[in-house]
Write an enzyme that holds these catalytic residues in place. Structure first.
Site, PDB file in Angstrom:
ATOM      1  N   GLY A  33       0.813  -1.202   0.000  1.00 58.26           N
ATOM      2  CA  GLY A  33       0.000   0.000   0.000  1.00 58.26           C
ATOM      3  C   GLY A  33       0.849   1.255   0.000  1.00 58.26           C
ATOM      4  N   SER A  34       0.181   2.405  -0.174  1.00 57.20           N
ATOM      5  CA  SER A  34       0.906   3.663  -0.365  1.00 57.20           C
ATOM      6  C   SER A  34       1.663   4.109   0.879  1.00 57.20           C
ATOM      7  CB  SER A  34      -0.073   4.761  -0.803  1.00 57.20           C
ATOM      8  OG  SER A  34      -1.132   4.913   0.138  1.00 57.20           O
ATOM      9  N   THR A  35       1.129   3.856   2.068  1.00 53.02           N
ATOM     10  CA  THR A  35       1.826   4.279   3.289  1.00 53.02           C
ATOM     11  C   THR A  35       2.988   3.349   3.601  1.00 53.02           C
ATOM     12  OG1 THR A  35      -0.320   5.082   4.087  1.00 53.02           O
ATOM     13  CG2 THR A  35       1.484   5.042   5.667  1.00 53.02           C
ATOM     14  N   LYS A 111      -7.900  -4.522   6.684  1.00 54.39           N
ATOM     15  CA  LYS A 111      -6.912  -4.444   5.617  1.00 54.39           C
ATOM     16  C   LYS A 111      -7.442  -5.198   4.402  1.00 54.39           C
ATOM     17  CE  LYS A 111      -2.634  -5.261   6.502  1.00 54.39           C
ATOM     18  NZ  LYS A 111      -2.296  -4.097   5.646  1.00 54.39           N
ATOM     19  N   GLY A 112      -6.740  -5.065   3.302  1.00 57.64           N
ATOM     20  CA  GLY A 112      -7.092  -5.822   2.112  1.00 57.64           C
ATOM     21  C   GLY A 112      -7.560  -5.004   0.941  1.00 57.64           C
ATOM     22  N   GLU A 120      -0.382 -10.698   3.827  1.00 60.65           N
ATOM     23  CA  GLU A 120      -0.089  -9.686   4.846  1.00 60.65           C
ATOM     24  C   GLU A 120      -0.327 -10.244   6.246  1.00 60.65           C
ATOM     25  OE1 GLU A 120      -1.010  -5.372   2.828  1.00 60.65           O
ATOM     26  OE2 GLU A 120      -2.714  -6.633   3.310  1.00 60.65           O
ATOM     27  N   LYS A 138      -7.773   7.183   8.192  1.00 59.52           N
ATOM     28  CA  LYS A 138      -8.029   5.755   8.402  1.00 59.52           C
ATOM     29  C   LYS A 138      -8.533   5.449   9.810  1.00 59.52           C
ATOM     30  CE  LYS A 138      -6.430   4.751   4.290  1.00 59.52           C
ATOM     31  NZ  LYS A 138      -5.931   6.054   3.827  1.00 59.52           N
TER      32      LYS A 138
END
Length: 240
Positions: A33-35, A111-112, A120, A138
């Site tokens: 993911g982006s973070t 998540k997902g 993960e 979030k």
């Protein structure tokens, strides 16, 4: 499906904050993911400066980014096998994080969004420490977004009926850049299951985990040790 919101600067602060906790000689789970990508890039910078680590990727995307950043990689079996030392720390993002009183309590996660939650969860649960990185968009008092459920293709209809029986509404995740459904790195399908406010994430987690045809779901209960939330001015850290 992936979530948007939160500035890239806030995501970068969260990812880099978690990356700074990694020490020499550790095996690191590399999230998706982006973070989490910001954490991987910062770890790559630290490797360039002499940090000695090895990474375990949670997806094809994180493996590709880690390789670009010069982080030596291990397969999961190499990291957790009988002759291995295990995974010391995992750093991963979240699509939603339940926060407690005073925003200092580590709660359950969803998540997902990137359809990588099966691997993960395997990597994150195997780690001695699991650090979540997120931006303020979030955070929520109660989990309420759709829960991604990875299912065997042959079990799609049966799982969908079980989700409805549990009070949810399943939707097959469609690919954005091709015709047809999203196919995970494991060759499976994803049902995004809307349950509204999830009052008891632990109970729902158990229900989904025991449903035949479910490979893995996106509720993470009791796994996170720290949550690093990047803001416009700094980082807020909650610890279990």
């Amino acid at each position: 499906m992936k979530t948007s919101g939160g500035s890239d600067a806030a995501k970068r602060r969260a990812g880099e904050s978690a990356a700074e906790t990694v020490t020499d000689g550790e095996v690191v789970g590399l999230g998706t993911g982006s973070t989490a990508a910001h954490a991987i890039r910062r770890l790559g910078d630290r490797v360039d400066s002499g940090l000695d680590i090895r990474g375990v990727a949670t997806s094809f995307a994180s493996r590709e980014l880690a390789a670009e950043c010069g982080i030596p990689l291990l397969d999961l079996d190499e990291a957790v096998g009988s002759d291995a030392t295990g995974i010391d720390i995992a750093i991963d993002g979240a699509d939603q994080v339940a926060v407690g009183e005073g925003e200092s309590e580590v709660g359950p996660l969803i998540k997902g969004g990137g359809a990588a939650h099966a691997r993960e969860k395997l990597v994150d649960a195997s780690a001695d420490r699991f650090l979540v990185v997120a931006d303020p968009s979030k955070e929520t008092p109660v989990l309420n977004r759709s829960v991604p459920v990875e299912v065997l293709p042959a079990g799609r209809s049966a799982v969908a009926e079980a989700v409805r029986a549990a009070g949810g509404e399943p939707t097959l995740r469609r690919a954005e850049r091709k015709d047809g459904p999203v196919v995970t790195d494991n060759g499976n399908l994803v049902l995004d299951c809307a349950f509204g406010e999830i009052a008891d994430p632990d109970a729902l987690s158990t229900t989904l985990s025991t449903t035949p045809g479910v490979v893995e779901h996106g509720i993470f209960v009791g796994l996170a040790d720290e949550v690093h939330v990047g803001t416009e001015t700094g980082v807020r850290v909650a610890r279990r």
